[in-house]
Design a protein around this motif. Structure first.
Motif, PDB file in Angstrom:
ATOM      1  N   LYS A 223       1.043  -1.143  -0.044  1.00 11.92           N
ATOM      2  CA  LYS A 223      -0.081  -0.134   0.011  1.00 11.92           C
ATOM      3  C   LYS A 223       0.846   1.082   0.046  1.00 11.92           C
ATOM      4  O   LYS A 223       1.776   1.469   0.657  1.00 11.92           O
ATOM      5  N   ARG A 224       0.528   2.227  -0.830  1.00 12.92           N
ATOM      6  CA  ARG A 224       1.270   3.607  -0.729  1.00 12.92           C
ATOM      7  C   ARG A 224       0.113   4.449  -0.687  1.00 12.92           C
ATOM      8  O   ARG A 224      -0.923   4.429  -1.436  1.00 12.92           O
ATOM      9  N   VAL A 225       0.169   5.581   0.284  1.00 13.57           N
ATOM     10  CA  VAL A 225      -0.682   6.552   0.495  1.00 13.57           C
ATOM     11  C   VAL A 225      -0.034   7.911   0.528  1.00 13.57           C
ATOM     12  O   VAL A 225       0.936   8.046   1.347  1.00 13.57           O
ATOM     13  N   TRP A 226      -0.520   8.915  -0.001  1.00 12.45           N
ATOM     14  CA  TRP A 226      -0.110  10.104  -0.164  1.00 12.45           C
ATOM     15  C   TRP A 226      -0.822  11.207   0.480  1.00 12.45           C
ATOM     16  O   TRP A 226      -2.209  11.383   0.219  1.00 12.45           O
ATOM     17  N   VAL A 227      -0.504  12.147   1.341  1.00 11.50           N
ATOM     18  CA  VAL A 227      -1.583  12.993   2.054  1.00 11.50           C
ATOM     19  C   VAL A 227      -0.694  14.241   2.060  1.00 11.50           C
ATOM     20  O   VAL A 227       0.402  14.432   2.525  1.00 11.50           O
ATOM     21  N   CYS A 228      -1.283  15.383   1.619  1.00 12.03           N
ATOM     22  CA  CYS A 228      -0.861  16.914   1.609  1.00 12.03           C
ATOM     23  C   CYS A 228      -1.188  17.297   3.055  1.00 12.03           C
ATOM     24  O   CYS A 228      -2.562  17.386   3.135  1.00 12.03           O
ATOM     25  N   VAL A 229      -0.492  17.687   3.818  1.00 22.18           N
ATOM     26  CA  VAL A 229      -1.001  18.264   5.404  1.00 22.18           C
ATOM     27  C   VAL A 229      -1.112  19.834   5.306  1.00 22.18           C
ATOM     28  O   VAL A 229      -0.103  20.376   4.885  1.00 22.18           O
ATOM     29  N   SER A 230      -2.246  20.158   5.601  1.00 22.04           N
ATOM     30  CA  SER A 230      -2.681  21.506   5.667  1.00 22.04           C
ATOM     31  C   SER A 230      -2.158  22.304   6.843  1.00 22.04           C
ATOM     32  O   SER A 230      -1.963  21.594   7.781  1.00 22.04           O
ATOM     33  N   ASP A 231      -2.031  23.628   6.870  1.00 21.18           N
ATOM     34  CA  ASP A 231      -1.613  24.494   8.012  1.00 21.18           C
ATOM     35  C   ASP A 231      -2.232  23.829   9.294  1.00 21.18           C
ATOM     36  O   ASP A 231      -1.482  23.797  10.258  1.00 21.18           O
ATOM     37  N   ASN A 232      -3.343  23.873   9.283  1.00 20.71           N
ATOM     38  CA  ASN A 232      -4.166  23.566  10.671  1.00 20.71           C
ATOM     39  C   ASN A 232      -4.696  22.241  10.821  1.00 20.71           C
ATOM     40  O   ASN A 232      -5.569  21.910  11.414  1.00 20.71           O
ATOM     41  N   SER A 233      -4.090  21.238  10.099  1.00 19.82           N
ATOM     42  CA  SER A 233      -4.558  19.874  10.041  1.00 19.82           C
ATOM     43  C   SER A 233      -4.094  19.272  11.462  1.00 19.82           C
ATOM     44  O   SER A 233      -3.038  19.974  12.217  1.00 19.82           O
ATOM     45  N   ASN A 234      -4.931  18.377  11.983  1.00 19.77           N
ATOM     46  CA  ASN A 234      -4.650  17.945  13.265  1.00 19.77           C
ATOM     47  C   ASN A 234      -4.723  16.224  12.950  1.00 19.77           C
ATOM     48  O   ASN A 234      -4.920  15.759  11.817  1.00 19.77           O
TER      49      ASN A 234
END
Length: 364
Positions: A223-234
């Protein structure tokens, strides 16, 4: 005309000024006062840069002011580089030389310090004028607290343009080797987390895209998963994004526990690669817990790659490998600019445009 971004370069320059101004050589050469003044002026400008970079989209005058500032900042960077180089040279050069020869040589420290003091004084005058000009615009001071309410528009993806990977081949190979390593590689330190740190625009995302899309990596991980983390992500938002990427659909979940358990079903006993791209917020407790949960979910050999401008986004632990990404060489910068501007066919390439491009590359 493209948007002009100066804040990152200016911030790096302030850091360099602090380092040089606090050194003994700045006192010996009599430039500490001018360097401190330069830092103070630059800090006052830095406070309004976030707002200026937003306003330039609609105001051409602000854009021109930013261009002027950018020119001065680059000039300052070149002068400070010369200063650092000369300081290091002085530190290590052989002391036992003919004193008369040394005094009258071109490397005479008195002559150099006088020349450097003059350059820094002129630089202060230029920056003073830029600082005065900023009063012509309604630029707001943006504090760290204010900037939390400002969300970046930038969103990244996992698709790589391999033709644009320039000057990073060795780093790519080294990081892939780290990802492939597992407990059976008893002669090597095993890392579960790879943190790639560098200033904005240095190429962190492009490097990771090329790693993520590499055939060897694709075959190694189930499995390969990509997430772009935003400024206010928790933590909850990141876990939701991971699920959305895995399942290809967006859903609402009642709690963090529900999300974690669904993630567990999707990742359990699978060797995965997760990319958390462009992480900004320095919150050790939350991100450390996020990583601990993720590493518990997958099979042995699962890995997480994080990209960030800050090396402080996660705590230093034995399973963390930190890689600092620096700027490209002048030749590599030109190679990349050449590909972007003229393509593989070299359409529209002229002597004049090549010279312009090489001048830009020198400032990369």
């Amino acid at each position: 005309m493209a948007e002009i971004l100066v804040s990152v370069v200016s911030e790096a320059l302030i850091g360099k000024l602090v380092s040089i101004a606090s050194g003994e050589i700045s006192l010996v050469w009599g430039v500490r006062g001018e360097l401190s003044k330069l830092k103070k002026t630059l800090c006052s400008i830095q406070a309004v840069l976030t707002d200026a970079e937003r306003q330039q989209v609609e105001m051409e005058t602000v854009k021109l002011w930013l261009q002027n500032l950018k020119d001065v900042v680059y000039e300052a960077e070149e002068i400070l580089d010369d200063f650092e180089y000369e300081a290091h040279k002085r530190k290590f050069e052989v002391r036992k030389r003919d004193k008369a020869k040394k005094f009258f040589s071109r490397s005479n420290p008195l002559g150099f310090s006088h020349k450097m003091a003059h350059k820094i004084k002129n630089l202060n005058q230029l920056l003073d004028q830029v600082s005065k000009d900023k009063k012509n615009f309604s630029l707001n001071h943006v504090t760290e607290a204010d900037s939390k309410g400002y969300s970046r528009d930038r969103e990244t993806h996992s698709l790589a343009d391999f033709s644009m990977l320039v000057g990073r081949e060795k780093e790519k190979s080294e990081i892939i080797d780290l990802l492939m390593a597992n407990s059976s590689s008893s002669n090597h330190q095993i890392y579960s987390i790879v943190l790639i740190v560098g200033m904005g625009g240095v190429g962190k995302t492009s490097l990771v895209q090329s790693i993520y899309g590499d055939d060897v990596v694709e075959k190694h991980f189930e499995k390969r998963v990509w997430v772009c983390v935003s400024d206010n992500s928790n933590q909850l938002q990141v876990f939701k994004q991971l699920l959305e990427s895995i399942n290809g659909e967006k859903k609402e979940y009642p709690s963090l526990d529900v999300v974690v358990n669904i993630l567990k079903k999707n990742l359990q006993n699978k060797r995965y690669l997760i990319v958390l791209d462009d992480m900004w917020k320095d919150d050790h407790d939350e991100w450390d817990d996020t990583l601990n949960v993720l590493l518990l979910l997958g099979a042995q050999g699962s890995k997480v790659i994080i990209t960030s401008r800050s090396k402080e986004v996660v705590s230093p632990i034995s399973s963390l490998y930190r890689h600092s990404l620096v700027g490209l060489s002048e030749d590599d910068c030109w190679t990349m600019l050449e590909k972007i501007a003229f393509g593989t066919e070299g359409v529209g390439k002229t002597t004049e445009l090549i010279e312009i491009g090489k001048n830009i590359a020198r400032k990369c």
